[in-house]
Design a protein around this motif. Structure first.
Motif, PDB file in Angstrom:
ATOM      1  N   ARG A   1      94.306  -2.053  32.348  1.00  0.00           N
ATOM      2  CA  ARG A   1      93.788  -1.368  31.153  1.00  0.00           C
ATOM      3  C   ARG A   1      93.124  -0.039  31.537  1.00  0.00           C
ATOM      4  O   ARG A   1      93.374   0.996  30.919  1.00  0.00           O
ATOM      5  CB  ARG A   1      92.788  -2.285  30.430  1.00  0.00           C
ATOM      6  CG  ARG A   1      92.070  -1.636  29.261  1.00  0.00           C
ATOM      7  CD  ARG A   1      93.030  -1.173  28.174  1.00  0.00           C
ATOM      8  NE  ARG A   1      92.334  -0.546  27.074  1.00  0.00           N
ATOM      9  CZ  ARG A   1      92.872   0.350  26.251  1.00  0.00           C
ATOM     10  NH1 ARG A   1      94.132   0.728  26.416  1.00  0.00           N
ATOM     11  NH2 ARG A   1      92.179   0.860  25.262  1.00  0.00           N
ATOM     12  N   GLU A   2      92.306  -0.071  32.578  1.00  0.00           N
ATOM     13  CA  GLU A   2      91.643   1.160  33.031  1.00  0.00           C
ATOM     14  C   GLU A   2      92.659   2.180  33.537  1.00  0.00           C
ATOM     15  O   GLU A   2      92.435   3.396  33.458  1.00  0.00           O
ATOM     16  CB  GLU A   2      90.614   0.831  34.122  1.00  0.00           C
ATOM     17  CG  GLU A   2      89.351   0.201  33.555  1.00  0.00           C
ATOM     18  CD  GLU A   2      88.538  -0.540  34.607  1.00  0.00           C
ATOM     19  OE1 GLU A   2      88.739  -0.291  35.814  1.00  0.00           O
ATOM     20  OE2 GLU A   2      87.708  -1.391  34.204  1.00  0.00           O
ATOM     21  N   ALA A   3      93.783   1.690  34.016  1.00  0.00           N
ATOM     22  CA  ALA A   3      94.832   2.596  34.494  1.00  0.00           C
ATOM     23  C   ALA A   3      95.571   3.259  33.330  1.00  0.00           C
ATOM     24  O   ALA A   3      96.319   4.214  33.535  1.00  0.00           O
ATOM     25  CB  ALA A   3      95.823   1.832  35.364  1.00  0.00           C
ATOM     26  N   GLY A   4      95.378   2.719  32.113  1.00  0.00           N
ATOM     27  CA  GLY A   4      95.992   3.366  30.952  1.00  0.00           C
ATOM     28  C   GLY A   4      96.976   2.523  30.172  1.00  0.00           C
ATOM     29  O   GLY A   4      97.658   3.039  29.282  1.00  0.00           O
ATOM     30  N   ALA A   5      97.047   1.236  30.454  1.00  0.00           N
ATOM     31  CA  ALA A   5      97.944   0.370  29.679  1.00  0.00           C
ATOM     32  C   ALA A   5      97.453   0.263  28.238  1.00  0.00           C
ATOM     33  O   ALA A   5      96.265   0.064  27.997  1.00  0.00           O
ATOM     34  CB  ALA A   5      97.986  -1.019  30.301  1.00  0.00           C
ATOM     35  N   ASP A   6      98.379   0.412  27.283  1.00  0.00           N
ATOM     36  CA  ASP A   6      98.046   0.239  25.863  1.00  0.00           C
ATOM     37  C   ASP A   6      98.323  -1.191  25.423  1.00  0.00           C
ATOM     38  O   ASP A   6      97.586  -1.754  24.621  1.00  0.00           O
ATOM     39  CB  ASP A   6      98.865   1.203  25.015  1.00  0.00           C
ATOM     40  CG  ASP A   6      98.496   2.639  25.325  1.00  0.00           C
ATOM     41  OD1 ASP A   6      97.540   3.143  24.726  1.00  0.00           O
ATOM     42  OD2 ASP A   6      99.150   3.237  26.200  1.00  0.00           O
ATOM     43  N   ASN A   7      99.428  -1.754  25.894  1.00  0.00           N
ATOM     44  CA  ASN A   7      99.772  -3.149  25.626  1.00  0.00           C
ATOM     45  C   ASN A   7      99.728  -3.899  26.959  1.00  0.00           C
ATOM     46  O   ASN A   7     100.261  -3.405  27.961  1.00  0.00           O
ATOM     47  CB  ASN A   7     101.197  -3.288  25.079  1.00  0.00           C
ATOM     48  CG  ASN A   7     101.447  -2.435  23.838  1.00  0.00           C
ATOM     49  OD1 ASN A   7     100.517  -2.025  23.157  1.00  0.00           O
ATOM     50  ND2 ASN A   7     102.709  -2.178  23.547  1.00  0.00           N
ATOM     51  N   LEU A   8      99.125  -5.077  26.958  1.00  0.00           N
ATOM     52  CA  LEU A   8      99.138  -5.936  28.152  1.00  0.00           C
ATOM     53  C   LEU A   8      99.810  -7.244  27.766  1.00  0.00           C
ATOM     54  O   LEU A   8      99.316  -7.980  26.911  1.00  0.00           O
ATOM     55  CB  LEU A   8      97.716  -6.186  28.652  1.00  0.00           C
ATOM     56  CG  LEU A   8      97.056  -5.005  29.375  1.00  0.00           C
ATOM     57  CD1 LEU A   8      95.559  -5.233  29.548  1.00  0.00           C
ATOM     58  CD2 LEU A   8      97.712  -4.765  30.735  1.00  0.00           C
TER      59      LEU A   8
ATOM     60  N   SER B   1      97.499  -7.210  22.626  1.00  0.00           N
ATOM     61  CA  SER B   1      97.769  -8.430  23.392  1.00  0.00           C
ATOM     62  C   SER B   1      99.204  -8.889  23.178  1.00  0.00           C
ATOM     63  O   SER B   1      99.697  -8.917  22.056  1.00  0.00           O
ATOM     64  CB  SER B   1      96.801  -9.530  22.956  1.00  0.00           C
ATOM     65  OG  SER B   1      96.969  -9.779  21.576  1.00  0.00           O
ATOM     66  N   GLY B   2      99.859  -9.257  24.286  1.00  0.00           N
ATOM     67  CA  GLY B   2     101.240  -9.695  24.186  1.00  0.00           C
ATOM     68  C   GLY B   2     101.498 -10.978  24.952  1.00  0.00           C
ATOM     69  O   GLY B   2     100.869 -11.248  25.974  1.00  0.00           O
TER      70      GLY B   2
END
Ligand code: DX5
Ligand code: ZN
Length: 240
Positions: free
Chosen positions: A103-110, A134-135
């Protein structure tokens, strides 16, 4: 119908579906796994310029799946190259210790596989707490009822139409019934959940997925196969 906010980078909270005046359904999420890894930033920019809606990033750990790919540092390096949402598919176990880093690296969907940990509901809530969407990802053998009681916690459902681990595999028609079943579960839930398909997606199989109820398509080989000059044509060919 399509994701009205699909071009909003790093937007936390629920996915909102609204009528799409541009008629760009389905969302197309090219998988960077099929790009030239020696120039990932350039490839990501080219894919966005070619009309991609999301950038799909396949994270593999050599343990949950028999391949090793992309860590958070690579996502962080890639992120400034595109404005579109970055869709991070975590094929790692456990996934929980790495959610914050991606998330901190820039992910919008995990996106996580239910098999990656003992408490899927806790994992999904943690993803939203971090401000990402969330996925849940379904392996070919994972039954739809794995999420029957978790529909309130999910923004994206990803159906694997190959066994995860490698690009370039053949689409599994057996998974179309699962896409239809999950479509019905989403509609019954009343939630605007994106139904995404991943593996062996071509213009031919894309049509089958859309007919079964999918609203987003991941594609590696069929988008990247011709090099940058073919990206726009190949993406458009998937918008059946
Ligand atoms: C497989 C990955 C896919 C893969 C898709 O484990 O999750 O995203 O890159 O590649 P193609 O489109 O080539 O099947
Ligand atoms: Zn994937």
């Amino acid at each position: 119908m399509r994701l009205a906010d699909s071009t909003a980078s790093s937007s936390p909270g629920c996915v909102v579906l609204k009528p799409d005046p541009m008629n760009r359904t389905p969302l197309i999420a090219p998988s960077i796994l099929s790009a030239d890894f020696a120039k990932l930033g350039e490839e990501a920019r080219a894919i966005e310029a070619a009309g991609a809606d999301w950038l799909h990033v396949d994270v593999m750990d050599g343990h949950f799946v028999p391949n090793i790919t992309i860590g958070p540092m690579v996502v962080k390096a890639l992120r400034p190259h595109v404005k579109i949402p970055v869709d991070v598919h975590l094929m790692i176990a456990p996934a929980d210790p790495y959610l914050a880093a991606y998330r901190e690296a820039g992910a919008d969907n995990l996106l996580v596989h239910p098999e990656a940990g003992p408490h899927l509901d806790r994992t999904l809530r943690e993803i939203r707490r971090l401000g990402a969407k969330s996925g849940v990802v379904f392996n070919p053998s994972t039954p739809p009822d794995a999420i029957e009681y978790l529909m309130d916690d999910i923004d994206v459902i990803l159906v694997m139409t190959v066994n995860p681990g490698f690009g370039g595999q053949h689409f599994m028609p057996s998974q179309l019934a699962k896409i239809s079943r999950l479509r019905a579960m989403i509609d019954a839930s009343g939630h605007d959940i994106v139904l995404e398909v991943d593996g062996g997606v071509t213009p031919e199989t894309a049509k089958l997925c859309i007919e079964a109820g999918a609203t987003a398509l991941v594609a590696g080989t069929s988008v990247f196969k011709d090099g940058p000059d073919g990206y726009a044509t190949n993406i458009t060919a998937l918008r059946v």
